[in-house]
Design an enzyme around this catalytic site. Structure first.
Site, PDB file in Angstrom:
ATOM      1  CG  HIS A   1       2.978  -7.610  -0.508  1.00  0.00           C
ATOM      2  ND1 HIS A   1       3.898  -8.434   0.141  1.00  0.00           N
ATOM      3  CD2 HIS A   1       1.854  -8.357  -0.655  1.00  0.00           C
ATOM      4  CE1 HIS A   1       3.342  -9.621   0.363  1.00  0.00           C
ATOM      5  NE2 HIS A   1       2.119  -9.604  -0.099  1.00  0.00           N
ATOM      6  CG  LEU A   2      -1.262  -1.093   1.135  1.00  0.00           C
ATOM      7  CD1 LEU A   2      -1.894  -1.519   2.456  1.00  0.00           C
ATOM      8  CD2 LEU A   2      -1.141   0.437   1.067  1.00  0.00           C
TER       9      LEU A   2
END
Length: 217
Positions: free
Chosen positions: A130-131
DNA sequence: GTTCTAGAAC
DNA sequence: GTTCTAGAAC
């Protein structure tokens, strides 16, 4: 008058509740199974209350416990557990995740006066790549502890550009496990670098760096 | 990742 | 007495 905080009954019940919470997951220290808290992003991705947008490759959600006024997560639909599982094959995907995050910032009119960073945690607690896309006000009731603060303001937070650059150059992302100690660093303002004695003081201090309506740019 | 709370710090 | 942090949760 029901059981208040500290009586013997509630103490025992709370202890029991805590056991049950993690007890659903493991009997020994093995890889996390479905249903364990570290797998929580899977259900968050499908939670309509959190979902912001999606395309054929990614989903964008609001962080369930936002650490700033704006805090989104960009997740690939493809199951990639972490940066350890990323190779050159995923370079275009990471570029796409970054682009989608930046586009969301750009079209959020209310956030025009805030700066943002896009990046990854060195050692994420939650599985599924996840960014983080997070505004730099850090004005949020969910930001509570030193660990929260340092995970976004030390090099425990790795800019998306750096990750993509390393991937392009090395063909993989080197293990960042040695950065765990960053979480214990002293509390330091991310803007003026002044050290603060505790979280309440830090939180009061950083408010002074947020542009107020009427401030000139 | 969060919750809860014992005990340190004030 | 209240505030705050750190560590357990199997």
């Amino acid at each position: 008058m029901m059981a208040a905080k500290g009586n013997a009954f509630s103490v025992i019940m709370n202890a029991q509740k805590r056991k049950l919470a993690d007890g659903a997951a493991k009997t020994t220290s093995q890889p996390a199974k479905k249903g364990h808290w570290s797998m929580g992003l899977l259900s968050s991705m499908e939670d309509p209350a959190l979902k912001v947008e999606s395309d054929d490759k990614v989903v964008i959600i609001k962080d369930k416990y936002p650490k700033a006024r704006y805090h989104w997560l960009v997740l690939p639909k493809e199951n990639i557990p972490s940066l350890k599982a990323v190779s050159s094959e995923q370079l275009d995907l990471l570029k796409h995740m970054h682009k989608k995050g930046q586009e969301l910032i750009d079209k959020t009119e209310d956030a025009k006066h805030l700066s943002f960073r896009l990046g990854y945690h060195a050692i994420p607690s939650m599985s599924h790549l996840h960014l983080h896309v997070i505004s730099q006000d850090f004005d949020s009731p969910c930001l509570k502890h030193k660990k929260h603060w340092n995970s976004f303001t030390t090099d425990y937070f790795i800019d998306s550009e750096k990750v993509m650059e390393e991937l392009e150059k090395e063909g993989k992302i080197a293990d960042k496990g040695s950065r765990n100690d960053r979480l214990k660093y002293p509390l330091r303002c991310h803007v003026c670098k002044k050290e603060q004695v505790n979280m309440p003081k830090l939180k009061a201090h950083i408010l002074s760096h947020i542009a107020k309506p009427g401030d000139k740019e």
